[in-house]
Scaffold this active site. Structure first.
Site, PDB file in Angstrom:
ATOM      1  N   CYS A 210      -5.348  -0.287   0.779  1.00 47.01           N
ATOM      2  CA  CYS A 210      -6.124   0.780   0.157  1.00 47.01           C
ATOM      3  C   CYS A 210      -7.376   0.218  -0.522  1.00 47.01           C
ATOM      4  O   CYS A 210      -7.509  -0.998  -0.710  1.00 47.01           O
ATOM      5  CB  CYS A 210      -5.262   1.500  -0.870  1.00 47.01           C
ATOM      6  SG  CYS A 210      -5.011   0.538  -2.354  1.00 47.01           S
TER       7      CYS A 210
ATOM      8  N   CYS B 107      -1.721  -1.863  -7.107  1.00 44.78           N
ATOM      9  CA  CYS B 107      -2.577  -2.494  -6.098  1.00 44.78           C
ATOM     10  C   CYS B 107      -3.135  -3.820  -6.626  1.00 44.78           C
ATOM     11  O   CYS B 107      -3.298  -4.779  -5.870  1.00 44.78           O
ATOM     12  CB  CYS B 107      -3.711  -1.561  -5.706  1.00 44.78           C
ATOM     13  SG  CYS B 107      -3.177   0.131  -5.413  1.00 44.78           S
TER      14      CYS B 107
ATOM     15  N   CYS C 119       3.879   1.010   0.057  1.00 48.51           N
ATOM     16  CA  CYS C 119       2.733   1.584   0.762  1.00 48.51           C
ATOM     17  C   CYS C 119       2.460   0.842   2.061  1.00 48.51           C
ATOM     18  O   CYS C 119       1.682   1.315   2.879  1.00 48.51           O
ATOM     19  CB  CYS C 119       1.491   1.541  -0.122  1.00 48.51           C
ATOM     20  SG  CYS C 119       1.013  -0.115  -0.577  1.00 48.51           S
TER      21      CYS C 119
ATOM     22  N   ASP D 182       0.882  -1.957   2.384  1.00 48.60           N
ATOM     23  CA  ASP D 182      -0.362  -2.725   2.356  1.00 48.60           C
ATOM     24  C   ASP D 182      -0.064  -4.231   2.309  1.00 48.60           C
ATOM     25  O   ASP D 182       0.913  -4.651   1.703  1.00 48.60           O
ATOM     26  CB  ASP D 182      -1.211  -2.316   1.153  1.00 48.60           C
ATOM     27  CG  ASP D 182      -1.732  -0.896   1.306  1.00 48.60           C
ATOM     28  OD1 ASP D 182      -1.565  -0.335   2.396  1.00 48.60           O
ATOM     29  OD2 ASP D 182      -2.300  -0.360   0.353  1.00 48.60           O
TER      30      ASP D 182
HETATM   31 FE1  FES Z   1      -0.937  -0.030  -1.393  1.00 50.07          FE
HETATM   32 FE2  FES Z   1      -2.867   0.204  -3.112  1.00 50.07          FE
HETATM   33  S1  FES Z   1      -1.736   1.802  -2.198  1.00 50.07           S
HETATM   34  S2  FES Z   1      -1.884  -1.595  -2.483  1.00 50.07           S
END
Ligand code: FES
Length: 142
Positions: free
Chosen positions: A60, A104, A35, A37
């Site tokens: 997120c 996450c 993702c 992140d």
């Molecule tokens: Fe990337 Fe939650 S979608 S850490």
């Protein structure tokens, strides 16, 4: 039932311990390749106790809530206890995360482990390498 628990929403809207610690005892940055992140965790450690912890999360809502909860769970705790914090414990403390959002919370566990490893490395403290699985292990689903 709402997708996210009240605790998740609370920690997402009012994250605890956001920020940076200058000259932290240990800093850990991890990312989720899927993702994109990113989470950075800063630990202040005195006499083996985590006296302060701050985080920055570019990610997120679940990642923000997970890092916020994780900081609360380890603040004031000995290093040995923080090392044992699992993503499962973080998710449970948040009253659960949807299954597709569990990864996450893994980011929070990994960021703390990475910061503790940095602390050990900086201070020349010996540790069992098995405690710290290869970083960026998050490119698979949990
Ligand atoms: Fe990337 Fe939650 S979608 S850490």
């Amino acid at each position: 039932m709402a997708l996210y628990s009240e605790k998740v929403m609370d920690h997402f809207r009012h994250p605890r311990n956001v920020g940076v610690i200058e000259n932290a005892s240990g800093v850990g940055e991890v990312g989720n390749a899927k993702c994109g992140d990113i989470m950075t965790m800063y630990l202040q450690i005195e006499n083996d106790i985590i006296t302060d912890v701050k985080f920055e999360t570019f990610g997120c809502g679940s990642a923000i809530a997970s890092s916020s909860m994780a900081t609360e769970l380890i603040k004031g705790k000995p290093v040995s206890e923080a090392l044992q914090l699992t993503n499962k414990a973080v998710a449970e403390a948040l009253d659960g995360l949807p299954a597709h959002k569990l990864h996450c919370s893994v980011l929070a566990e990994e960021a703390i482990k990475s910061a503790l490893k940095d602390y050990y490395d900086k201070n020349g403290i010996a540790y069992d390498a098995a405690l710290f699985p290869a970083e960026n292990c998050c490119d698979h689903d949990h």
